[in-house]
Design a protein around this motif. Structure first.
Motif, mmCIF file in Angstrom:
data_model
loop_
_atom_site.group_PDB
_atom_site.id
_atom_site.type_symbol
_atom_site.label_atom_id
_atom_site.label_comp_id
_atom_site.label_asym_id
_atom_site.label_seq_id
_atom_site.Cartn_x
_atom_site.Cartn_y
_atom_site.Cartn_z
ATOM 1 N N GLY A 65 -12.248 -1.740 -25.215
ATOM 2 C CA GLY A 65 -11.204 -2.437 -24.464
ATOM 3 C C GLY A 65 -9.843 -2.143 -25.049
ATOM 4 O O GLY A 65 -9.680 -1.236 -25.863
ATOM 5 N N LEU B 118 -1.717 8.562 -21.910
ATOM 6 C CA LEU B 118 -2.121 9.935 -21.587
ATOM 7 C C LEU B 118 -1.364 10.929 -22.451
ATOM 8 O O LEU B 118 -1.941 11.876 -22.992
ATOM 9 C CB LEU B 118 -1.865 10.217 -20.114
ATOM 10 C CG LEU B 118 -2.891 9.647 -19.143
ATOM 11 C CD1 LEU B 118 -2.357 9.702 -17.728
ATOM 12 C CD2 LEU B 118 -4.197 10.397 -19.237
ATOM 13 N N PRO C 214 1.742 2.539 -3.883
ATOM 14 C CA PRO C 214 0.699 2.122 -4.818
ATOM 15 C C PRO C 214 1.005 2.511 -6.249
ATOM 16 O O PRO C 214 0.684 1.775 -7.187
ATOM 17 C CB PRO C 214 -0.539 2.841 -4.316
ATOM 18 C CG PRO C 214 -0.042 3.935 -3.463
ATOM 19 C CD PRO C 214 1.325 3.594 -3.011
ATOM 20 N N ILE D 273 -2.503 25.784 0.035
ATOM 21 C CA ILE D 273 -3.514 26.143 1.027
ATOM 22 C C ILE D 273 -3.380 25.173 2.196
ATOM 23 O O ILE D 273 -3.626 23.988 2.048
ATOM 24 C CB ILE D 273 -4.918 26.082 0.425
ATOM 25 C CG1 ILE D 273 -5.028 27.063 -0.740
ATOM 26 C CG2 ILE D 273 -5.964 26.398 1.478
ATOM 27 C CD1 ILE D 273 -6.276 26.913 -1.524
ATOM 28 N N THR E 225 -4.902 2.097 -8.983
ATOM 29 C CA THR E 225 -4.876 3.294 -9.812
ATOM 30 C C THR E 225 -4.362 2.922 -11.188
ATOM 31 O O THR E 225 -3.352 2.252 -11.315
ATOM 32 C CB THR E 225 -3.928 4.337 -9.217
ATOM 33 O OG1 THR E 225 -4.306 4.543 -7.886
ATOM 34 C CG2 THR E 225 -4.002 5.621 -9.989
ATOM 35 N N ILE E 226 -5.113 3.377 -12.159
ATOM 36 C CA ILE E 226 -4.598 3.231 -13.507
ATOM 37 C C ILE E 226 -4.054 4.582 -13.891
ATOM 38 O O ILE E 226 -4.743 5.586 -13.760
ATOM 39 C CB ILE E 226 -5.726 2.819 -14.472
ATOM 40 C CG1 ILE E 226 -6.297 1.477 -14.040
ATOM 41 C CG2 ILE E 226 -5.206 2.765 -15.888
ATOM 42 C CD1 ILE E 226 -7.506 1.069 -14.814
ATOM 43 N N ASN E 227 -2.835 4.625 -14.282
ATOM 44 C CA ASN E 227 -2.254 5.886 -14.715
ATOM 45 C C ASN E 227 -1.318 5.580 -15.871
ATOM 46 O O ASN E 227 -0.115 5.476 -15.719
ATOM 47 C CB ASN E 227 -1.517 6.544 -13.554
ATOM 48 C CG ASN E 227 -1.201 7.973 -13.851
ATOM 49 O OD1 ASN E 227 -1.514 8.467 -14.948
ATOM 50 N ND2 ASN E 227 -0.566 8.647 -12.920
ATOM 51 N N ASN E 228 -1.940 5.418 -17.013
ATOM 52 C CA ASN E 228 -1.196 4.979 -18.185
ATOM 53 C C ASN E 228 -0.535 6.189 -18.831
ATOM 54 O O ASN E 228 -1.115 6.840 -19.699
ATOM 55 C CB ASN E 228 -2.163 4.295 -19.143
ATOM 56 C CG ASN E 228 -1.445 3.582 -20.237
ATOM 57 O OD1 ASN E 228 -0.282 3.861 -20.498
ATOM 58 N ND2 ASN E 228 -2.130 2.661 -20.869
ATOM 59 N N THR E 229 0.662 6.481 -18.382
ATOM 60 C CA THR E 229 1.308 7.730 -18.784
ATOM 61 C C THR E 229 1.496 7.814 -20.294
ATOM 62 O O THR E 229 1.265 8.868 -20.886
ATOM 63 C CB THR E 229 2.679 7.854 -18.102
ATOM 64 O OG1 THR E 229 2.534 7.430 -16.756
ATOM 65 C CG2 THR E 229 3.164 9.263 -18.133
ATOM 66 N N ILE F 209 -13.922 -0.842 5.929
ATOM 67 C CA ILE F 209 -14.140 -0.733 4.497
ATOM 68 C C ILE F 209 -12.942 -0.068 3.864
ATOM 69 O O ILE F 209 -12.527 1.005 4.295
ATOM 70 C CB ILE F 209 -15.396 0.092 4.184
ATOM 71 C CG1 ILE F 209 -16.562 -0.485 4.941
ATOM 72 C CG2 ILE F 209 -15.687 0.103 2.705
ATOM 73 C CD1 ILE F 209 -17.092 0.417 6.004
ATOM 74 N N ILE G 58 -7.837 23.515 3.982
ATOM 75 C CA ILE G 58 -8.852 23.743 2.947
ATOM 76 C C ILE G 58 -10.195 24.114 3.566
ATOM 77 O O ILE G 58 -11.050 24.703 2.925
ATOM 78 C CB ILE G 58 -8.971 22.485 2.049
ATOM 79 C CG1 ILE G 58 -9.649 22.810 0.740
ATOM 80 C CG2 ILE G 58 -9.709 21.370 2.735
ATOM 81 C CD1 ILE G 58 -8.797 23.614 -0.182
ATOM 82 N N HIS H 159 -11.225 1.751 0.711
ATOM 83 C CA HIS H 159 -11.568 2.460 -0.514
ATOM 84 C C HIS H 159 -10.430 2.371 -1.508
ATOM 85 O O HIS H 159 -10.362 3.123 -2.448
ATOM 86 C CB HIS H 159 -11.894 3.906 -0.202
ATOM 87 C CG HIS H 159 -13.038 4.032 0.737
ATOM 88 N ND1 HIS H 159 -14.240 3.435 0.490
ATOM 89 C CD2 HIS H 159 -13.151 4.661 1.921
ATOM 90 C CE1 HIS H 159 -15.055 3.694 1.490
ATOM 91 N NE2 HIS H 159 -14.419 4.428 2.376
ATOM 92 N N GLN H 160 -9.509 1.464 -1.245
ATOM 93 C CA GLN H 160 -8.364 1.340 -2.132
ATOM 94 C C GLN H 160 -8.787 0.718 -3.456
ATOM 95 O O GLN H 160 -9.495 -0.263 -3.493
ATOM 96 C CB GLN H 160 -7.320 0.439 -1.485
ATOM 97 C CG GLN H 160 -6.616 1.083 -0.320
ATOM 98 C CD GLN H 160 -5.538 2.021 -0.775
ATOM 99 O OE1 GLN H 160 -5.067 1.897 -1.889
ATOM 100 N NE2 GLN H 160 -5.180 2.964 0.060
ATOM 101 N N ARG H 161 -8.354 1.301 -4.504
ATOM 102 C CA ARG H 161 -8.494 0.648 -5.788
ATOM 103 C C ARG H 161 -7.137 0.685 -6.458
ATOM 104 O O ARG H 161 -6.244 1.378 -6.035
ATOM 105 C CB ARG H 161 -9.430 1.373 -6.741
ATOM 106 C CG ARG H 161 -10.597 2.014 -6.178
ATOM 107 C CD ARG H 161 -11.246 2.713 -7.324
ATOM 108 N NE ARG H 161 -12.525 3.233 -6.902
ATOM 109 C CZ ARG H 161 -13.443 3.612 -7.754
ATOM 110 N NH1 ARG H 161 -13.217 3.522 -9.030
ATOM 111 N NH2 ARG H 161 -14.576 4.097 -7.333
ATOM 112 N N ASP I 80 0.808 -1.216 0.000
ATOM 113 C CA ASP I 80 0.000 0.000 0.000
ATOM 114 C C ASP I 80 0.834 1.256 0.000
ATOM 115 O O ASP I 80 0.414 2.287 -0.491
ATOM 116 C CB ASP I 80 -0.919 0.028 1.231
ATOM 117 C CG ASP I 80 -2.276 -0.530 0.868
ATOM 118 O OD1 ASP I 80 -2.477 -0.774 -0.332
ATOM 119 O OD2 ASP I 80 -3.097 -0.711 1.768
#
Lengths: 421, 303
Positions: A94, A182, A60, A211, A175-179, A169, A214, A171-173, A57
């Motif tokens: 897809g 992009l 990630p 800031i 991450t898709i970060n296809n540079t 619970i 917030i 909330h982790q998913r 974790d």
């Protein structure tokens, strides 16, 4: 050997055997085999993946990148297979959308990412899943539905994880970060850099806006305001340089974003607000004054009470001194004199005051009013009527007088008076 | 398609070839299709109208009937000659999502709209010309944060930037639209630029071009916050190229709250049961279980 080949080819032609087709079939078989094995391994596989996703974790992004590499690498292999197998899957959704091009690019991306990843340790861990993924993909290329299967493990992981964790619970998913993708899409729609500033009028702030809190409305809005103001200043300078009009002349009237009605409402609201504020300020002042006045009155009363107490004390002391005067010694006498003096002066003071009140100017307003209302000098009614005392007083009563005997002698007649005279 | 044809054919309708300069000069041509799904609340609708009034290059369309076949939007955009789509999707009559897309080839970004306040309800005193072009102010973090942020910035820039020389645009610049990235969320604000004649003494000396005016800003509205959720490579389709890990859907949040409330009851119920069991084990309940009698029990000692 060459001759052999030729002969073989001729034979094949004669028999009508198609090498290409055969090869395809062979590949297909291989793929199926791998698929079976994969299914066997899948259980283990997923567990592994899961462990990785949740144990790592703290990094990630690295994981995500690795996964993407896996995906891309898969795609690359898939493309190779697909090239041979021809394009059966024509669906435009897809990863297998524009097969050859995309796959090639994907491969490139994968290589780049892979190179990057050589430094990271997570690669070795992920190696196995990647390979498995390859196998899986090879099998799946032919069928459309299988495409979805590729996505399922991810969601499986998610659902499994949430089941396992129970009440907590997550909330982790992933991450898709296809540079690479992009970058590509950014390039596809980005505006050309040769455009003048006035074409877009977009300004980037010099520093990222920081800031700290917030939730703090004031500081947050101030930061936004500052960012905008800086942008405006820069934009104005640039536009002026390009000769584009910036400020609206005072006599240029046109429709505004907010209608007159809306602005009227806003103004009315402001006026109301101001009025409300003023009214509340007035009320507060009044309240304060009242409170202050009361305080003054209380202070006065206290002062009076204190003065009274003082005098009473003085009198008491005096009385005690007087009582003890018979027994006093000489020293006491000396003080006595002074005290007596004070008492006498007080008395004289009071007397003079009374005198002055009687002789001098008119009495105070209240007295005047009362005199007017009730009369001056006390009760006057029934002053001459009898009371018990006067009724019981027989001082002026004589029987002689009442009988007419003893009273005055009658006046003699004229002749008698003449004789006597 | 007409515009595509025109741009390809490079000829004026009357047969003369176009000016080479005009054809070669890059131009910023944007047209934005604004529409919402069904089931928007009045606030969502007002936001839509606010944006429409602020953006003269936008075209408002009727509510889209479907929430599943969003690819229809591409055709719709083609129909209206739009190369940007801002689609507002309302869910459950309370959550608003904004899709920003560049049809026909993408990319698309889906954003969650929060802290929404429309122009009307904010009652700000700022006002600007209808159809004037805004200055777009972006936070530096859009450039430094990562590629997806640059894509997001590009999409915002093209959707909210009013192109030069539009039909309804007015020639002056009198408002600024700011996008600030704080905590992975994009905060959007709109301000009026007010230039006031300042006295010579209090004017800042760093504005050499026009030393007599002071710049200040007055907020116009609306206000909202956007959280990027997902980016697709195509326009309303295609592979996912970015997904926000930290985004928690409002459904999830609501469910969590509900579960917490339910948890309170469950815990209490469990506690009661536990207590019951404990009392039974100690033999304190009549007729159930037996009481353990040890050596030093009074009954043993004084029997």
């Amino acid at each position: 050997m060459a001759k052999d080949h030729k002969l073989k080819a001729a034979l094949d032609r004669h028999k009508g055997v198609d090498h290409k087709l055969e090869r395809q079939k062979k590949l297909q078989k291989q793929a199926e085999k791998r698929k079976k094995q994969k299914r066997k391994d899948k259980g283990q596989d997923d567990e592994e993946l899961e462990i990785e996703t949740f144990s790592d974790d703290e990094q990630p992004t690295k994981d995500a990148q690795a996964l993407i590499t896996a995906q891309l690498a898969r795609e690359g292999v898939a493309a190779e297979a697909a090239g041979e197998l021809e394009k059966i899957d024509g669906e435009g959704e897809g990863w297998e959308t524009d097969e050859s091009e995309d796959a090639e690019e994907g491969e490139n991306g994968g290589i780049e990412l892979g190179a990057l990843e050589d430094e990271s340790e997570s690669e070795s861990e992920l190696d196995e899943p990647v390979r498995n993924g390859n196998g899986r993909q090879n099998g799946d290329v032919e069928e459309d539905e299988e495409e979805d299967e590729e996505d399922i493990p991810l969601s499986d992981i998610e659902s499994l994880a949430s089941d396992e964790k129970g009440d907590v619970i997550s909330h982790q998913r992933l991450t898709i970060n296809n540079t690479a993708a992009l970058e590509r899409s950014l390039k596809s729609f980005a505006l050309p850099s040769s455009l003048p500033f006035s074409a877009v009028q977009s300004v980037t702030s010099a520093e990222p806006v920081q800031i700290p809190d917030i939730e703090d409305d004031l500081s947050r809005e101030l930061a936004f305001y500052k960012q905008s103001l800086d942008a405006v200043k820069e934009a104005r300078a640039l536009l002026k340089k390009e000769g584009v009009p910036f400020s609206r002349p005072a006599d240029y009237f046109a429709e505004m974003v907010k209608s007159e009605e809306q602005m009227g409402k806003v103004k009315q609201k402001m006026v109301d607000e101001a009025a409300r504020k003023k009214a509340s300020a007035d009320a507060r002042r009044q309240r304060d004054l009242k409170k202050f006045g009361k305080a003054v009155q209380v202070a006065k009363l206290q002062e009076r009470a204190k003065a009274k107490n003082d005098t009473l004390d003085k009198i008491n002391i005096l009385k005690r001194k007087r009582q003890g005067a018979d027994l006093t010694t000489k020293e006491d006498d000396m003080f006595d004199v002074a005290l007596e003096d004070a008492a006498t002066t007080e008395k004289t003071d009071r007397a003079s005051k009374r005198e002055r009140g009687a002789a001098g100017g008119p009495p105070n307003r209240k007295r005047q009013k009362k005199d007017e209302k009730f009369g001056f000098g006390g009760k006057k009614r029934f002053a001459k009527s009898n009371d018990a005392k006067s009724a019981g007083d027989g001082k002026g009563y004589s029987v002689k007088k009442m009988k007419g005997k003893g009273g005055k002698q009658q006046r003699p007649g004229k002749s008698k008076r003449a004789k006597s005279a | 398609m007409a515009s595509v044809y025109k741009s390809i054919s490079k000829k004026k309708p009357n047969g003369h070839p176009r000016d080479e300069d005009a054809a070669l000069k890059p131009k910023n041509r944007q047209r934005l299709l604004i529409l919402s799904s069904r089931g928007v609340t009045f606030r969502h609708r007002h936001l839509l109208t606010d944006l429409h009034t602020l953006l003269p290059h936008s075209r408002k369309d009727a509510k889209l009937d479907t929430k599943t076949h969003l690819t229809q939007l591409n055709e719709l955009a083609d129909l209206y000659n739009c190369n940007n789509i801002a689609f507002f999707e309302a869910r459950k009559g309370q959550d608003l999502y904004m899709w920003l897309s560049k049809p026909p080839n993408g990319p698309t970004v889906k954003l969650h709209v929060q802290n929404l306040h429309t122009m009307e309800e904010l009652n700000f005193t700022g006002n600007c010309l209808k159809g004037s072009r805004p200055v777009l102010s972006f936070d530096r973090s859009f450039e430094e944060g990562g590629t997806y942020l640059r894509v997001l910035r590009g999409l915002l820039e093209q959707a909210f930037g009013v192109p030069q020389g539009g039909r309804k645009t007015k020639p002056f610049v009198d408002h600024v639209m700011s996008f600030t990235l704080v905590g992975g969320k994009v905060w959007v604000r709109v301000y009026q630029i007010s230039e006031t004649e300042g006295s010579k003494s209090d004017t800042p000396t760093d504005t050499p071009h026009d030393p007599s005016t002071n710049l200040s800003l007055i907020e116009i509205g609306p206000r909202f916050v956007l959280t990027p959720i997902v980016m697709l490579e195509g326009s309303f389709g295609g592979p996912v190229i970015y997904e926000n890990k930290e985004f928690v859907s409002p459904n999830q949040v609501r469910a969590d709250v509900r579960r917490q409330k339910a948890g309170r009851y469950n815990r209490r119920a469990e506690g009661t049961l536990e207590r019951k069991v404990k009392r039974r084990d100690l033999g304190l309940r009549t007729g159930e279980g037996e009481r353990v009698v040890d050596e030093l029990d009074e009954r043993r000692l004084f029997a």
